[in-house]
Motif scaffolding. Structure first.
Motif, mmCIF file in Angstrom:
data_model
loop_
_atom_site.group_PDB
_atom_site.id
_atom_site.type_symbol
_atom_site.label_atom_id
_atom_site.label_comp_id
_atom_site.label_asym_id
_atom_site.label_seq_id
_atom_site.Cartn_x
_atom_site.Cartn_y
_atom_site.Cartn_z
ATOM 1 N N ASP A 1 0.819 -1.192 0.000
ATOM 2 C CA ASP A 1 0.000 0.000 0.000
ATOM 3 C C ASP A 1 0.863 1.257 0.000
ATOM 4 O O ASP A 1 0.580 2.212 -0.713
ATOM 5 N N ALA A 2 1.896 1.264 0.831
ATOM 6 C CA ALA A 2 2.777 2.425 0.896
ATOM 7 C C ALA A 2 3.480 2.641 -0.438
ATOM 8 O O ALA A 2 3.637 3.781 -0.885
ATOM 9 N N LEU A 3 3.874 1.559 -1.084
ATOM 10 C CA LEU A 3 4.542 1.671 -2.380
ATOM 11 C C LEU A 3 3.604 2.272 -3.418
ATOM 12 O O LEU A 3 4.023 3.128 -4.204
ATOM 13 N N ARG A 4 2.372 1.852 -3.404
ATOM 14 C CA ARG A 4 1.400 2.430 -4.346
ATOM 15 C C ARG A 4 1.165 3.908 -4.042
ATOM 16 O O ARG A 4 1.035 4.723 -4.944
ATOM 17 N N ALA A 5 1.097 4.258 -2.774
ATOM 18 C CA ALA A 5 0.805 5.632 -2.378
ATOM 19 C C ALA A 5 2.001 6.561 -2.566
ATOM 20 O O ALA A 5 1.825 7.746 -2.853
ATOM 21 N N MET A 6 3.223 6.034 -2.396
ATOM 22 C CA MET A 6 4.424 6.877 -2.461
ATOM 23 C C MET A 6 5.510 6.191 -3.285
ATOM 24 O O MET A 6 6.616 5.946 -2.800
ATOM 25 N N VAL B 1 12.785 5.989 0.672
ATOM 26 C CA VAL B 1 12.730 5.092 1.830
ATOM 27 C C VAL B 1 11.658 4.024 1.612
ATOM 28 O O VAL B 1 11.878 2.853 1.905
ATOM 29 N N VAL B 2 10.534 4.414 1.062
ATOM 30 C CA VAL B 2 9.473 3.444 0.772
ATOM 31 C C VAL B 2 9.972 2.425 -0.247
ATOM 32 O O VAL B 2 9.778 1.219 -0.083
ATOM 33 N N LEU B 3 10.644 2.913 -1.297
ATOM 34 C CA LEU B 3 11.208 1.998 -2.294
ATOM 35 C C LEU B 3 12.232 1.054 -1.663
ATOM 36 O O LEU B 3 12.272 -0.140 -1.977
ATOM 37 N N SER B 4 13.036 1.588 -0.771
ATOM 38 C CA SER B 4 14.057 0.770 -0.098
ATOM 39 C C SER B 4 13.426 -0.323 0.736
ATOM 40 O O SER B 4 13.855 -1.488 0.689
#
Length: 167
Positions: A1-6, A11-14
């Motif tokens: 969900d975080a990856l889709r949102a950001m 940091v999210v990608l990492s």
């Protein structure tokens, strides 16, 4: 969900890269995410560490160690910077650079005195360097949090010093 949102947050990608690597076992997707993170922020320790982890799985240990060293530098001043010292210890070990590994473990221990991995590796690396006094010193500190620890623990197959077993 975080990856889709950001999807453009390093940091999210990492973190998504680490999840893809460790939970899904998808090295290629993890590498893709880590590369994107590092390209967006080449001084982000999380991105550099994620990229280094995927490079290990691709067998590029020298590049993984370079990423770990860069991440370590980028993490200086962070309260959890000791984590990157330990990562640098492990990648240095992967290259057989025992002195560099020992220095990184010592720095990790300096920053976080009761962090078990650093103490375990300091004991083992001191023994490998034939520095019995230093090994005993770190073993005594380790016994404060791991009362049953003995030097022979290091050779037990389930004792968590896997990187040293590869050497």
């Amino acid at each position: 969900d975080a990856l889709r949102a950001m999807a453009d947050h390093p940091v999210v990608l990492s973190l998504a890269s680490r999840i893809s690597l460790k939970m899904d076992g998808d090295v290629d997707h993890a590498h893709y995410l880590a590369l994107r993170a590092a390209e967006m922020s080449d001084q982000n320790p999380y991105a550099l560490e994620a990229l280094g982890q995927t490079l290990i799985f691709h067998g590029n240990y020298a590049a993984a160690d370079q990423m770990a060293q860069r991440a370590r530098t980028a993490a200086q001043g962070l309260t959890n910077g000791f984590n990157w010292d330990m990562q640098a210890c492990l990648t240095s070990l992967g290259l057989g650079q025992l002195q560099s590994a020992r220095e990184a473990a010592a720095e990790c221990h300096r920053k976080m005195p009761f962090y078990r991995p650093a103490l375990r590796y300091l004991v083992a690396l001191s023994l490998l360097a034939d520095d019995r006094a230093d090994a005993e010193y770190h073993a005594s500190r380790l016994r404060r949090i791991e009362p049953d620890f003995k030097l022979a623990s290091l050779i037990e197959p389930d004792y968590p010093v896997e990187t040293l077993r590869v050497l």
